[in-house]
Design a protein around this motif. Sequence first.
Motif, mmCIF file in Angstrom:
data_model
loop_
_atom_site.group_PDB
_atom_site.id
_atom_site.type_symbol
_atom_site.label_atom_id
_atom_site.label_comp_id
_atom_site.label_asym_id
_atom_site.label_seq_id
_atom_site.Cartn_x
_atom_site.Cartn_y
_atom_site.Cartn_z
ATOM 1 N N GLN A 203 27.560 -6.272 -7.948
ATOM 2 C CA GLN A 203 26.726 -5.233 -8.526
ATOM 3 C C GLN A 203 27.519 -4.235 -9.366
ATOM 4 O O GLN A 203 27.101 -3.864 -10.462
ATOM 5 N N GLU A 204 28.661 -3.792 -8.876
ATOM 6 C CA GLU A 204 29.443 -2.783 -9.593
ATOM 7 C C GLU A 204 29.979 -3.318 -10.915
ATOM 8 O O GLU A 204 29.991 -2.608 -11.917
ATOM 9 N N ARG B 235 27.171 -3.322 -13.390
ATOM 10 C CA ARG B 235 26.889 -1.967 -13.875
ATOM 11 C C ARG B 235 27.880 -1.552 -14.960
ATOM 12 O O ARG B 235 27.495 -1.035 -16.016
ATOM 13 N N THR B 236 29.160 -1.799 -14.718
ATOM 14 C CA THR B 236 30.201 -1.423 -15.672
ATOM 15 C C THR B 236 30.065 -2.192 -16.977
ATOM 16 O O THR B 236 30.194 -1.638 -18.070
ATOM 17 N N THR C 200 18.725 -7.567 -15.415
ATOM 18 C CA THR C 200 18.731 -7.247 -13.984
ATOM 19 C C THR C 200 17.535 -7.886 -13.285
ATOM 20 O O THR C 200 17.430 -7.848 -12.058
ATOM 21 N N CYS D 84 19.507 4.068 -16.843
ATOM 22 C CA CYS D 84 20.355 4.841 -15.931
ATOM 23 C C CYS D 84 20.006 4.600 -14.464
ATOM 24 O O CYS D 84 20.842 4.809 -13.588
ATOM 25 N N PHE E 90 20.597 0.131 -11.753
ATOM 26 C CA PHE E 90 21.548 -0.451 -10.795
ATOM 27 C C PHE E 90 21.550 0.351 -9.500
ATOM 28 O O PHE E 90 20.982 1.440 -9.432
ATOM 29 N N LYS F 73 23.346 5.035 -9.575
ATOM 30 C CA LYS F 73 22.739 5.616 -10.781
ATOM 31 C C LYS F 73 23.792 5.868 -11.854
ATOM 32 O O LYS F 73 24.906 6.308 -11.569
ATOM 33 N N ILE F 74 23.439 5.567 -13.099
ATOM 34 C CA ILE F 74 24.330 5.796 -14.233
ATOM 35 C C ILE F 74 24.144 7.214 -14.751
ATOM 36 O O ILE F 74 23.018 7.661 -14.984
#
Length: 482
Positions: free
Chosen positions: A97-98, A101-102, A170, A229, A232, A235-236
């Motif tokens: 997941q991380e 997101r990146t 996603t 944002c 994921f 939160k972004i």
Amino acid sequence: MLQRKMKSAADEGRVHLVKPKAGNVGLWMLAWPIFIEIFLQTLLGTVDTVMVSRISDDAVAVVGISNQLFGALITLFTTFAGGAGILVAQRLGSGRQEDARTIAIMGVTASSVLGLAVSIILFLFADPIARSLNISRELIPLAHVYLTYVGGGLFLVGLTASFGAAIRNTGNTRGPMYTGVAVNVIHIVLNYILIFGAFGLPQMGLGGIAISNLISRLLGATVLMVMFCGAFERKIKLRDFGTFKRKLFGEIVKISWPLGLNSSSWVLSQLAIYSFLAMLGAKELAARTYLNTLESFCFTLGYAIAMAGQIRIAHLFGARKLTEVYRGAFRTLYIGLAIVSANVLLLFVFGKTLLGFFTTDQEIISIGVSLLALNLILQPSKMLNMAMGNALNAIGDTRYTMIVSMISMTVIGVGGSYLFGISSGWGLVGIYCCMIADEAARGLLVLRRWRGRKVLHAAEVESGGRQSVQGKGGKTLFKMNV
């Protein structure tokens, strides 16, 4: 306790659970919101064309060729978002997941910077660009308005496309759809008000469309940014858009640059073909613009199926469910071919009537009608190329599709169109025949590549034959419905 265990697993780089909606999705559940979104975008383009046709057929010609240029430029700054989207789906498929997101953040940031640069160039150099497109001298003033203001706001299209691509990969295809509905309604209403001078406002013509585009696109980009944002598990925030990780960015570049060259080559080939049409005359250019609008409706659901298939295959590939990956591409193809063939048959039957909604010029209608039979071959060929090409892109085999596309589009698409359409005097019919040959050649080559399973065999060897993501004790942590 569960939250602490998940956090610990993330910190140590191990696989952890993802949001259910990112994994437990089927082809149709992914496809129908994409279809609605694309259909509305196509409808918006149709409404634009109809409204512009009330100004003049010359204005339609300017909008048609300018939009081909915009399409080519958009691919330049959405390249990173497209490649990042595939990697996001693969990472979510494997439960990382991380990383997903990146990658999504870096894809959006890169696309935004490139989009802003392109918009500035269009705003400052509209007239030289119009002349380079072989737009006739009398149409340059119209082209100046459209290229300056619609082109100057093109970075907003990049933002919208980038956010939308990340969100869809996603597994959330409904969010961009709802946003698209709202944006399209706003754009149509503003078009009517500004073009025709409703409520006592001055009639602004093409300038009204430019302002309408800017306002609706800005609203759409804002809504999608908020949605992105929260897409994921973590939160972004605004400060996160400065995130840069060299290794992950290298992966984005590796998968993206072939995608970018592929997409840019296609749209640039279409731009070259439109310049050939401009050499044939304004009526031929207008006829192609009207027919292209109708063709878009034929292909909309097929395109949505192909896009949904790509997302689904990327998730499955990340989870190393390789048998499902291979079969899934053919399922996507068969469904898409059935839908596209039925739609293009309806266009063949009712095409003359539909062209009458755009123009009363019988010469333009006659030119369009002469091409309807060729669409019975062209659109299924596009579906074959799209379905199998997207499947290859989903598993990272983007260089092959790039090489095949660049060679075929340059030699058959552009070269053939000039040779037969212009030099040999076959006109639009000759150009359409070369478009068919190009799509069919690429489709058959990517189908052959898929059947060879080169990347799938390599992935199977790398994963030691494993077909799912396993956690401690052999428990499956990620599952994708087939």
